[in-house]
Design an enzyme around this catalytic site. Sequence first.
Site, PDB file in Angstrom:
ATOM      1  N   HIS A   1       0.837  -1.213   0.000  1.00  0.00           N
ATOM      2  CA  HIS A   1       0.000   0.000   0.000  1.00  0.00           C
ATOM      3  C   HIS A   1       0.867   1.256   0.000  1.00  0.00           C
ATOM      4  O   HIS A   1       0.433   2.312   0.465  1.00  0.00           O
ATOM      5  CB  HIS A   1      -0.956   0.032   1.205  1.00  0.00           C
ATOM      6  CG  HIS A   1      -1.738  -1.230   1.390  1.00  0.00           C
ATOM      7  ND1 HIS A   1      -3.014  -1.405   0.901  1.00  0.00           N
ATOM      8  CD2 HIS A   1      -1.403  -2.406   1.986  1.00  0.00           C
ATOM      9  CE1 HIS A   1      -3.441  -2.632   1.210  1.00  0.00           C
ATOM     10  NE2 HIS A   1      -2.469  -3.246   1.859  1.00  0.00           N
TER      11      HIS A   1
ATOM     12  N   SER B   1      16.540  20.550 -15.595  1.00  0.00           N
ATOM     13  CA  SER B   1      15.393  21.409 -15.875  1.00  0.00           C
ATOM     14  C   SER B   1      15.893  22.679 -16.549  1.00  0.00           C
ATOM     15  O   SER B   1      16.982  23.160 -16.250  1.00  0.00           O
ATOM     16  CB  SER B   1      14.679  21.749 -14.566  1.00  0.00           C
ATOM     17  OG  SER B   1      13.989  22.979 -14.682  1.00  0.00           O
TER      18      SER B   1
ATOM     19  N   LYS C   1      17.443  20.639 -10.270  1.00  0.00           N
ATOM     20  CA  LYS C   1      16.719  19.425 -10.647  1.00  0.00           C
ATOM     21  C   LYS C   1      17.583  18.368 -11.322  1.00  0.00           C
ATOM     22  O   LYS C   1      18.455  18.674 -12.122  1.00  0.00           O
ATOM     23  CB  LYS C   1      15.573  19.776 -11.584  1.00  0.00           C
ATOM     24  CG  LYS C   1      14.516  20.639 -10.947  1.00  0.00           C
ATOM     25  CD  LYS C   1      13.497  19.818 -10.211  1.00  0.00           C
ATOM     26  CE  LYS C   1      12.457  19.368 -11.208  1.00  0.00           C
ATOM     27  NZ  LYS C   1      11.449  18.558 -10.556  1.00  0.00           N
TER      28      LYS C   1
ATOM     29  N   GLU D   1      10.594   7.843 -16.630  1.00  0.00           N
ATOM     30  CA  GLU D   1       9.228   8.328 -16.862  1.00  0.00           C
ATOM     31  C   GLU D   1       8.742   7.934 -18.255  1.00  0.00           C
ATOM     32  O   GLU D   1       7.575   7.590 -18.453  1.00  0.00           O
ATOM     33  CB  GLU D   1       9.184   9.852 -16.696  1.00  0.00           C
ATOM     34  CG  GLU D   1       9.438  10.293 -15.259  1.00  0.00           C
ATOM     35  CD  GLU D   1       9.729  11.790 -15.178  1.00  0.00           C
ATOM     36  OE1 GLU D   1       8.774  12.564 -15.149  1.00  0.00           O
ATOM     37  OE2 GLU D   1      10.909  12.165 -15.159  1.00  0.00           O
TER      38      GLU D   1
END
Length: 465
Positions: free
Chosen positions: A155, A276, A282, A289
């Site tokens: 979970h 970024s 970043k 992704e």
Amino acid sequence: MTLWSGRFDSAPDPAAFDFGISFGFDRLLFEDDVTGSLAWAEALGAAGVLSVGDTRAIVTALKDILAEGLRNPAFVAGPDEDVHSFVERTLVERVGDAGRRLHTGRSRNEQVSLDLRLYLRRRIPALQQAIARLVDACASQAEQAGAALMPSYTHLRKAQPVLVAHFFLSHAAALQRDYARLAAASAEADALPLGSGAIAGTSYPVDTAMLAKTLGFSRVVQNSMDASSDRDFVASFLFATSLAMVHLSRLAEDLILFTGEEHGFFELSDASATGSSMMPQKKNPDPLELVRGKTGRAVGRLTGWLVTMKGLPTGYNKDLQEDKEAVFDAENTLAVSAHAAHAVVSRLSINADRTAQAASGLLLATDVADYLVSRGMPFRRAHEVVGAMVRRLLAERRDFSDLSMAEWREASDMFGEDAPLAATALASVQAKRTPQSTSPDAVQAALGRCRTWISAALPPTQTQK
Ligand code: ARG
């Protein structure tokens, strides 16, 4: 000029013709189409349908055409409706009437099924290699992780401590099933459709057993009507690639989370991250992704294909032409995604302090309960006792390692001096007893089995170790 223009008074409407042509994508079947035609010419020759001279002329020309197409992919081009028309046109241009005899007793319906079966059997091994290389990278990470501990999650809440190696081997286990599933898809494609004709079979005495052998098939299809309709092997391939992508997506999602600031369990190498344009701090996991994102595309190909098949009556229908773009796209998606996942996993470094830190605390509650069970308390009672301890520790922002002996005893007089020793992440993994568990001995054995699997699946030059 099409393969079927004799039947019509006028040329097809250019827009309608363009809508139907498949040469733009089925040119990827060029090699398979020529291979199938070579075998068909030999079979017609052996059956006495083609003269020795015609057979020889066709075979020689087809071999030249194949060599030329493999040497120069730009050769496989033209105004043709599909790859089958291209090969036949080129052949007729070279050998005239002999070439016009090649299609005797054969239909494009079985030809296209044959080509795609040959294509899948030729290409699936490369996908399996890509999967096996990723399994190898997971095994290497498991080796490097040694005794490092981390939390496991259910979970997405901390569950129990595990070895970091166990985590990597969990992904390896799923990928090994994908490898087997691809082999099963290949086995499903392993049936010769030639001899089915357009749908009813062929009236020429071709030796289908011999054809199957020549083309590397272990069997001949059972029924010509089924053969003309059947693309189950395509659905199975798309399912195998989709599920492999689902597994890559799960791996990607785990690594996106675990390399983020909040977890910090692993560090992405600079080589597999992006920056970024605006925020200088970043370090983004773009490749992971994209793997996760492309999974939607693979599942979409499977879903789309099942919907296409669902509406069809028995026999060849032009709808079936949609199978090829689905196959090529799913194949490419899995290949590039497995490659990207490998690049990320093989360069990942473990932050063992962070993983160990995260593996301590209240996730040891089950081990504390097991301690009471070992002293004779029924598990359901132990669960209650430890639940109450957890409630109190949470309120006081403490964990088991902060408890004094008096506090242990206060919770239950069954806790002995050794109770705190049971409440460590290392003791927790060492207490596990089953072969599939995270016990260090079991993980060591699992790693050994994984290595054995890799040596069978990958040529020696491709393994990392
Ligand atoms: N391009 C077609 C396909 O991909 C080849 C088979 C054509 N057969 C036919 N009867 N039109 O399915």
